[in-house]
Design a protein around this motif. Structure first.
Motif, PDB file in Angstrom:
ATOM      1  N   ASN A   1      -6.275  -0.651   2.396  1.00 18.09           N
ATOM      2  CA  ASN A   1      -5.646  -1.126   1.145  1.00 18.09           C
ATOM      3  C   ASN A   1      -5.131  -2.562   1.274  1.00 18.09           C
TER       4      ASN A   1
ATOM      5  N   ILE B   1       5.134  -1.170   8.317  1.00 17.05           N
ATOM      6  CA  ILE B   1       4.757   0.174   7.876  1.00 17.05           C
ATOM      7  C   ILE B   1       6.041   0.992   7.837  1.00 17.05           C
TER       8      ILE B   1
ATOM      9  N   VAL C   1       0.225   5.266   0.439  1.00 13.16           N
ATOM     10  CA  VAL C   1      -0.780   6.292   0.720  1.00 13.16           C
ATOM     11  C   VAL C   1      -0.110   7.649   0.895  1.00 13.16           C
TER      12      VAL C   1
ATOM     13  N   SER D   1      -4.168   2.896   4.750  1.00  8.55           N
ATOM     14  CA  SER D   1      -3.152   1.850   4.527  1.00  8.55           C
ATOM     15  C   SER D   1      -3.718   0.482   4.918  1.00  8.55           C
TER      16      SER D   1
ATOM     17  N   ALA E   1       3.049   0.417   3.311  1.00  2.48           N
ATOM     18  CA  ALA E   1       2.641  -0.661   4.228  1.00  2.48           C
ATOM     19  C   ALA E   1       2.489  -1.972   3.476  1.00  2.48           C
ATOM     20  N   SER E   2       2.864  -3.049   4.135  1.00  4.83           N
ATOM     21  CA  SER E   2       2.704  -4.375   3.519  1.00  4.83           C
ATOM     22  C   SER E   2       2.870  -5.467   4.572  1.00  4.83           C
TER      23      SER E   2
ATOM     24  N   SER F   1       0.842  -1.196   0.000  1.00  2.21           N
ATOM     25  CA  SER F   1       0.000   0.000   0.000  1.00  2.21           C
ATOM     26  C   SER F   1       0.879   1.249   0.000  1.00  2.21           C
TER      27      SER F   1
END
Ligand code: SF4
Ligand code: SF4
Length: 388
Positions: A33, A212, A13, A30, A237-238, A11
């Motif tokens: 998403n 993040i 943002v 985030s 973010a993931s 993500s």
């Protein structure tokens, strides 16, 4: 997501500043998403939030994860029905962790948002077997709160790094190794290739549920502490920290596989580093990318291909050396206490802190930890010619 199992989602943002309502909205976006925070945090769980609290610098220096990001994540975790702990260990093993967390603004923000501080130095460690079977460091000391938590949310800061070129999600989990234990890494893993392997070991042992990266304002140049703040204006973010780092490093001008920790973690199957296999949601990489971020001065690109003895010989020749600017030095002795090679001394008669370069292992810990930016990395003419 391991390489080859489809696309990892990252993500992106937009968030132009650290105004609290804007950050709250961007963090919520985030999570949305990525399918919602409930994917990562369940009611009744204890969640360990791991910021970058390298040293006690105030937020505008962009050394540490901004308190507004920490506040937004804690509020969301509590809203999801979980308890939020916030913990890290500063780079300076002698530092008072509570004071460091106060100076960064993290402690006040965390407590105001309903989180509880934990200090890794005093919580004990478990020595875990190196997942890669590392011979340099077969046992890795990890702070208990990281291992005991039901879930870990990694709150990294986007910065350049003198030794690893880049620091984001993977490198941030190195803070799970508390206090003097970090010295072991520098002493046993002097070649950046070995150092990267040990960092990836730590990441593998502590693999967060969610990563993040605070890239609202990151750091270029002499990171991770002596560089200049630079605004990128996004939150990354993931669930996949390798993919988050691939995106983060790309946005500041690197190719993802240039970064040793990213490349190694990808090769070990810990995540995806190929941008074409990463699904970016919420924003466009090319619209955000600033390819002209100043890189750190370092020998890493050369050293990772060389045996340690040859590296030290060449390091002497090309000479990128830590040099103390006596006019800025306050004789606080943070560098002296944290030098893994014990090659920094205080000369009482001359009232001077000095480096004996004959034993220097070029880890640049002193440069990283000096609270007064009094240690520069001085390049020889040859080093400049080589573009190091
Ligand atoms: S160089 Fe920096 S860390 Fe070392 S004694 Fe001087 S001020 Fe302190
Ligand atoms: S003098 Fe600085 S760069 Fe050299 S070994 Fe000590 S901490 Fe590392």
């Amino acid at each position: 997501m391991p390489a080859g199992e489809g696309k990892s989602r990252v993500s992106l943002v937009e968030c132009s500043d650290y105004d609290l309502p804007s950050v709250d909205t961007a963090i919520q976006q985030s999570f949305d998403n990525l399918g919602g925070l409930a994917r990562f945090v369940k009611p009744g769980q204890t969640v360990l939030i791991k910021p970058n609290a390298l040293l006690g610098a105030s937020p505008e220096h962009a050394v540490t994860t901004h308190p507004a990001i920490i506040s937004a994540v804690i509020k969301a975790v509590i809203k999801a029905g979980a308890a939020a702990l916030v913990g890290d260990s500063p780079g300076n093993a002698y530092a008072n962790a509570e004071k460091t967390m106060s100076e960064t603004g993290i402690k006040a923000a965390a407590e105001a948002a309903g989180g509880k501080m934990v200090y890794f130095q005093t919580e004990g460690v478990a020595r875990l077997k190196s997942p890669s079977g590392g011979t340099k460091l077969p046992l890795i000391p990890i702070a208990r709160p990281v291992l005991d938590a039901d879930a870990v949310i990694n709150l990294a800061k986007l910065k350049t790094h003198g030794l690893t070129l880049y620091t984001g999600a993977i490198k941030n989990m190195f803070g799970s190794v508390p206090g003097f234990n970090k010295t072991l890494f520098h002493l046993n893993c002097q070649n950046p290739r070995d150092f990267a392997a040990a960092i990836v070991d730590v990441y593998e042992l502590t693999k967060p549920e969610l990563n993040i990266i605070d890239a609202v304002v990151g750091m270029e140049g002499r990171g991770p502490s002596g560089g200049a703040p630079r605004r990128l204006g996004v939150i990354i973010a993931s669930a996949d920290g390798v993919a988050a780092d691939a995106v983060g490093s790309y946005l500041m001008g690197y190719e993802p596989l240039e970064i040793g920790t990213t490349a190694l973690a990808y090769r070990r199957g810990l995540g995806e580093a190929r941008l074409e296999k990463i699904e970016v949601v919420g924003g466009s990489l090319e619209a955000v990318r600033q390819a002209d971020w100043r890189r750190p001065r370092n020998l890493s690109r050369l050293a990772q291909y060389l045996p340690p003895a040859l590296f030290r010989f060449l390091a002497g020749l090309v000479s990128i050396r830590p040099v103390i600017d006596q006019s800025k030095c306050t004789r606080c002795r943070v560098c002296l206490k944290n030098c893994p090679a014990k090659t920094i001394h205080y000369d009482k008669e001359r009232n001077k802190v000095e480096i004996d370069h004959s034993n220097c292992i070029y880890c640049f810990c002193c440069h990283e930890l000096c609270p007064y930016k009094a240690i520069a990395l001085k390049k020889s003419r040859l080093a400049k010619l080589l573009g190091l």
